[in-house]
Design a protein around this motif. Sequence first.
Motif, PDB file in Angstrom:
ATOM      1  N   THR A 149     -23.500  64.317   6.557  1.00 25.90           N
ATOM      2  CA  THR A 149     -22.275  64.842   7.192  1.00 25.90           C
ATOM      3  C   THR A 149     -22.455  66.320   7.538  1.00 25.90           C
ATOM      4  O   THR A 149     -22.860  66.657   8.640  1.00 25.90           O
ATOM      5  CB  THR A 149     -21.069  64.626   6.264  1.00 25.90           C
ATOM      6  N   ALA A 150     -22.188  67.181   6.562  1.00 24.46           N
ATOM      7  CA  ALA A 150     -22.325  68.629   6.806  1.00 24.46           C
ATOM      8  C   ALA A 150     -23.751  68.983   7.209  1.00 24.46           C
ATOM      9  O   ALA A 150     -23.968  69.834   8.080  1.00 24.46           O
ATOM     10  CB  ALA A 150     -21.916  69.402   5.552  1.00 24.46           C
ATOM     11  N   GLY A 151     -24.739  68.317   6.586  1.00 23.07           N
ATOM     12  CA  GLY A 151     -26.136  68.598   6.893  1.00 23.07           C
ATOM     13  C   GLY A 151     -26.480  68.243   8.328  1.00 23.07           C
ATOM     14  O   GLY A 151     -27.137  69.005   9.033  1.00 23.07           O
ATOM     15  N   GLU A 152     -26.013  67.069   8.764  1.00 20.53           N
ATOM     16  CA  GLU A 152     -26.306  66.664  10.142  1.00 20.53           C
ATOM     17  C   GLU A 152     -25.595  67.570  11.150  1.00 20.53           C
ATOM     18  O   GLU A 152     -26.164  67.928  12.183  1.00 20.53           O
ATOM     19  CB  GLU A 152     -25.909  65.205  10.361  1.00 20.53           C
ATOM     20  N   LEU A 153     -24.346  67.940  10.829  1.00 28.31           N
ATOM     21  CA  LEU A 153     -23.624  68.850  11.723  1.00 28.31           C
ATOM     22  C   LEU A 153     -24.393  70.169  11.879  1.00 28.31           C
ATOM     23  O   LEU A 153     -24.600  70.656  12.998  1.00 28.31           O
ATOM     24  CB  LEU A 153     -22.221  69.119  11.162  1.00 28.31           C
TER      25      LEU A 153
END
Lengths: 234, 217
Positions: A55-59
């Motif tokens: 989530t945050a990592g992919e964003l």
Amino acid sequence: MSTVDGVAMVTLILADARFPGGGHVHSGGVEEAAARGLVTGEADLAGFLRGRLRTAGELGAVFAAASAHAAAAGATAGHWRLLDEELDARTPSAAQRAASRAQGRGAVRAGRRAWPSAVLEGLLAAVPRPHHPVVLGALVAGAGGGPSDAALCAGYLAVSGPASAAVRLLGLDPFGANAAVAALDAELRAVVATATAAAALAPADLPAQSSPGLDLLAEAHDRRHREEVRLFAS
Amino acid sequence: MNFDPTATEPDPHPPARSAGRAVRIGIGGPVGSGKTALVAALCRALGDRLNLAVVTNDIYTTEDADFLRAAGVLAPDRIEAVQTGCCPHTAIRDDITANLDAVELLEQRFPGLDLVIIESGGDNLTAVFSRGLVDSQVFVVDVAGGDKVPRKGGPGVTTADLLVINKIDLAEQVGADLTVMAADAHRMRGELPVISQSLVRTPDAPEVTDWVLAQLA
């Protein structure tokens, strides 16, 4: 291009926990999760990190890759502003936006000395306090790396810092926490592939995974900090 | 170049101080040695004479800042607390970003600042400030921590620009030999200065205050 087996040295330095960019004071939601008993051991941590990466990592990876692409393409001031604003729009938690800009500022301060570049100055002229992934992309591009380098760096940092915070907060076995990060190899590669494939899209079209749980943890961390002790800035 | 590991000498590098910015003095030392009390004393002694601000790094984030605010020695908005992510030594030495952010925030809030005092979180004898963060630093130990501390050395004791041996009024109660402490300190530090003091006897820390003023001259 200053690459070793395809990965630019700038990527290794930016992803190193010893990089003096202020990352060590951010837990990425782990402190709040630990305080609430949501992360208590290695098994919980592994699940937390996997969710965070996707989530945050992919964003972060998507915007770091897009930033590196924009830098290589000679982005205008307007493009930099748009990219930064689009990341703002995809980060609903004010506390997370503040944490991202604080880490961006730290990366700028350290990165300016290591990799001074016209690209970085161009970004800062347009956006004085850019988001962390946008700074990562500009630094990587300024030092000769490409979008996949920037995405790798952002994706890895999204889990390495929180894993270290869990060791410090919960006294976890550091070998276990390290293994939990290493186990994300295939998923990190997938995130980098997604981010690299999207790097050339217009800022408004960049994909965004959301994580309402992390948003709520970040807000709760910020609120609790005013009432009781929080050791990390986020 | 002297490669003797026990030799000490002042840092040969000139501090990287740009013109016009506030002088930054770090105050470090082990837990409970009296760092916050010394900062409060310096604020009392210098607050009316200098444009002054303080950054604290307590592991419990706001404890020291709250103490200073409650002591009323400095306006609350002149005190910033930094969160160190469980690593107070990292925040003053290896990655000084959070502290630099706090210093720069204070410099923007109070243009023309003369002095920023940065208090470390209580840490071990190896925790010293980076020269990228402070212009000079004070290391505070106390007699209640044992009179062997100066002899043990470590970068704090051997290289700090000033060593303060604090709480000398307690020496008799804890069985500490002040003569031994001072002699060990001087032996470990060569020409670098040592001040022994008790904030019970001299609440305004006159000798340390004079040393701080000399750093601004």
